[in-house]
Design an enzyme around this catalytic site. Structure first.
Site, mmCIF file in Angstrom:
data_model
loop_
_atom_site.group_PDB
_atom_site.id
_atom_site.type_symbol
_atom_site.label_atom_id
_atom_site.label_comp_id
_atom_site.label_asym_id
_atom_site.label_seq_id
_atom_site.Cartn_x
_atom_site.Cartn_y
_atom_site.Cartn_z
ATOM 1 N N SER A 184 -34.180 8.207 -34.803
ATOM 2 C CA SER A 184 -34.765 8.302 -36.148
ATOM 3 C C SER A 184 -35.369 6.957 -36.531
ATOM 4 O O SER A 184 -34.673 5.940 -36.552
ATOM 5 C CB SER A 184 -33.684 8.653 -37.169
ATOM 6 O OG SER A 184 -34.150 8.301 -38.463
ATOM 7 N N HIS A 203 -37.765 11.281 -34.301
ATOM 8 C CA HIS A 203 -37.310 11.930 -35.540
ATOM 9 C C HIS A 203 -37.845 11.134 -36.719
ATOM 10 O O HIS A 203 -37.592 9.920 -36.841
ATOM 11 C CB HIS A 203 -35.773 11.963 -35.575
ATOM 12 C CG HIS A 203 -35.205 12.737 -36.708
ATOM 13 N ND1 HIS A 203 -35.127 14.117 -36.731
ATOM 14 C CD2 HIS A 203 -34.683 12.305 -37.881
ATOM 15 C CE1 HIS A 203 -34.566 14.500 -37.866
ATOM 16 N NE2 HIS A 203 -34.279 13.437 -38.574
ATOM 17 N N ASP A 228 -38.015 10.816 -40.734
ATOM 18 C CA ASP A 228 -37.338 11.238 -41.972
ATOM 19 C C ASP A 228 -38.222 11.040 -43.184
ATOM 20 O O ASP A 228 -38.528 9.908 -43.555
ATOM 21 C CB ASP A 228 -36.040 10.424 -42.147
ATOM 22 C CG ASP A 228 -34.975 10.871 -41.166
ATOM 23 O OD1 ASP A 228 -34.428 10.027 -40.440
ATOM 24 O OD2 ASP A 228 -34.706 12.085 -41.133
ATOM 25 N N MET A 233 -38.667 11.502 -47.188
ATOM 26 C CA MET A 233 -37.844 11.660 -48.398
ATOM 27 C C MET A 233 -38.715 11.460 -49.632
ATOM 28 O O MET A 233 -39.561 10.563 -49.656
ATOM 29 C CB MET A 233 -36.702 10.627 -48.390
ATOM 30 C CG MET A 233 -35.801 10.753 -47.172
ATOM 31 S SD MET A 233 -34.469 9.538 -47.208
ATOM 32 C CE MET A 233 -33.832 9.709 -45.534
ATOM 33 N N HIS A 256 -38.477 15.692 -40.345
ATOM 34 C CA HIS A 256 -37.361 16.198 -41.156
ATOM 35 C C HIS A 256 -37.715 16.008 -42.628
ATOM 36 O O HIS A 256 -37.690 14.884 -43.139
ATOM 37 C CB HIS A 256 -36.096 15.409 -40.765
ATOM 38 C CG HIS A 256 -34.898 15.744 -41.582
ATOM 39 N ND1 HIS A 256 -33.758 14.965 -41.551
ATOM 40 C CD2 HIS A 256 -34.630 16.751 -42.448
ATOM 41 C CE1 HIS A 256 -32.855 15.496 -42.357
ATOM 42 N NE2 HIS A 256 -33.360 16.586 -42.908
ATOM 43 N N MET A 316 -36.962 15.989 -46.285
ATOM 44 C CA MET A 316 -35.938 15.972 -47.316
ATOM 45 C C MET A 316 -36.674 15.858 -48.653
ATOM 46 O O MET A 316 -36.682 14.807 -49.320
ATOM 47 C CB MET A 316 -34.977 14.787 -47.102
ATOM 48 C CG MET A 316 -34.047 15.012 -45.920
ATOM 49 S SD MET A 316 -33.332 13.523 -45.233
ATOM 50 C CE MET A 316 -34.665 13.023 -44.146
ATOM 51 N N MET A 334 -26.762 18.739 -40.629
ATOM 52 C CA MET A 334 -26.566 17.346 -41.062
ATOM 53 C C MET A 334 -25.104 16.961 -40.877
ATOM 54 O O MET A 334 -24.202 17.708 -41.290
ATOM 55 C CB MET A 334 -26.965 17.180 -42.528
ATOM 56 C CG MET A 334 -28.457 17.346 -42.807
ATOM 57 S SD MET A 334 -29.501 16.258 -41.818
ATOM 58 C CE MET A 334 -29.013 14.663 -42.462
ATOM 59 N N ASP A 350 -27.605 15.563 -36.893
ATOM 60 C CA ASP A 350 -28.310 14.410 -37.449
ATOM 61 C C ASP A 350 -27.436 13.650 -38.452
ATOM 62 O O ASP A 350 -27.089 14.176 -39.507
ATOM 63 C CB ASP A 350 -29.585 14.911 -38.154
ATOM 64 C CG ASP A 350 -30.420 13.811 -38.750
ATOM 65 O OD1 ASP A 350 -31.343 14.144 -39.510
ATOM 66 O OD2 ASP A 350 -30.136 12.628 -38.477
HETATM 67 C C1 DX5 Z 1 -30.513 10.857 -43.096
HETATM 68 C C2 DX5 Z 1 -31.537 11.181 -42.013
HETATM 69 C C3 DX5 Z 1 -31.020 10.866 -40.629
HETATM 70 C C4 DX5 Z 1 -30.682 9.391 -40.432
HETATM 71 C C5 DX5 Z 1 -30.016 9.190 -39.101
HETATM 72 O O1 DX5 Z 1 -30.897 11.464 -44.292
HETATM 73 O O2 DX5 Z 1 -31.893 12.543 -42.040
HETATM 74 O O3 DX5 Z 1 -32.010 11.269 -39.663
HETATM 75 O O4 DX5 Z 1 -31.852 8.630 -40.490
HETATM 76 O O5 DX5 Z 1 -29.713 7.824 -39.002
HETATM 77 P P1 DX5 Z 1 -28.235 7.376 -38.522
HETATM 78 O O6 DX5 Z 1 -28.165 7.796 -37.068
HETATM 79 O O7 DX5 Z 1 -28.238 5.875 -38.680
HETATM 80 O O8 DX5 Z 1 -27.263 8.093 -39.383
HETATM 81 ZN ZN ZN Z 2 -33.128 13.184 -40.331
#
Ligand code: DX5
Ligand code: ZN
Length: 214
Positions: A6, A31, A33, A35, A64, A66, A135, A173
């Site tokens: 990620s 990956h 993320d 947000m 991903h 969010m 998650m 994840d």
């Molecule tokens: C959290 C993300 C994850 C996160 C994973 O909301 O969806 O993908 O970045 O990072 P680590 O492995 O450090 O938890």
């Molecule tokens: Zn994620």
């Protein structure tokens, strides 16, 4: 397991270089993320950044979302080069409409559930998606502690996929590293996301290899 580092945990000032570094270190997917500061209390990257990263690697972009209204942004992330788009069942868009929209853009769809959402919530969508993302931390931030009590959920979903003879991948994840990778794999996970486990490791290649061999 396949490994999807990620980028949330990478050095944002060097995001392109960091992505190439993990590509070379054996990552199989990237990956990303996304947000929106509403669905989760954090703001990260959007389509423009993903578009700029796209030409730098051939690896699958595992996006991903969010965000509160994923359906409204499928076109933007598909145009930016997403190969897989996962969105949360707890968000405000209709899941069926969102899955159909993702498919209409030739992108692989996935649904995501937060720790507080039961495994059964994904059952109605198993025959419509490429992947289910479970998650193992509360979404919003990297570097959180792995929630081992999420593993039975992975197994329940794995068993339901098998029972119905479907071909759906399970991705886990949050907080995953070589310390807990064996547990994650044993539960039935196909792809593990790792942010800090890879980007804060001394040797990214060794960290990725340990996750793969778990
Ligand atoms: C959290 C993300 C994850 C996160 C994973 O909301 O969806 O993908 O970045 O990072 P680590 O492995 O450090 O938890
Ligand atoms: Zn994620």
């Amino acid at each position: 397991m396949k490994v999807a580092p990620s980028l949330l945990s990478c050095n944002f000032a060097e995001m392109g270089k960091e992505m190439i570094r993990v590509d070379k270190a054996g990552a199989e997917l990237i990956h990303l993320d996304v947000m929106d500061g509403h669905f989760v209390p954090n703001l990260t990257i959007g389509p423009a950044i993903i578009k700029s990263l796209r030409p730098l690697t051939k690896l699958l972009f595992d996006v991903h979302l969010m965000i509160d209204h994923p359906l409204d942004y499928i076109d933007a992330f598909a145009d930016a080069g997403a190969d897989i788009i996962t969105f949360h069942l707890e968000a405000k868009s209709d899941p069926i409409k969102t899955i159909e929209k993702i498919k209409s853009r030739g992108v692989l769809p996935g649904v995501v559930i937060k720790p507080g959402t039961p495994a059964e919530a994904v059952f109605p969508y198993l025959d419509k998606v490429y992947m289910v993302l479970v998650m193992t931390v509360e979404p919003g931030f990297g570097g959180q502690a792995f929630m081992a009590d999420m593993m039975p959920k992975v197994t329940v979903i794995r068993n339901e996929i098998k029972r119905r003879g479907l071909d759906v991948l399970i991705e886990a994840d949050g907080g995953i590293s070589q310390k807990n990778a064996a547990v994650v794999s044993a539960a039935g996970t196909d792809i593990c996301v790792s942010g800090t486990g890879v980007f804060k490791a001394e040797d990214a290649e060794a960290a990725i290899r340990a996750l793969k061999e778990a």
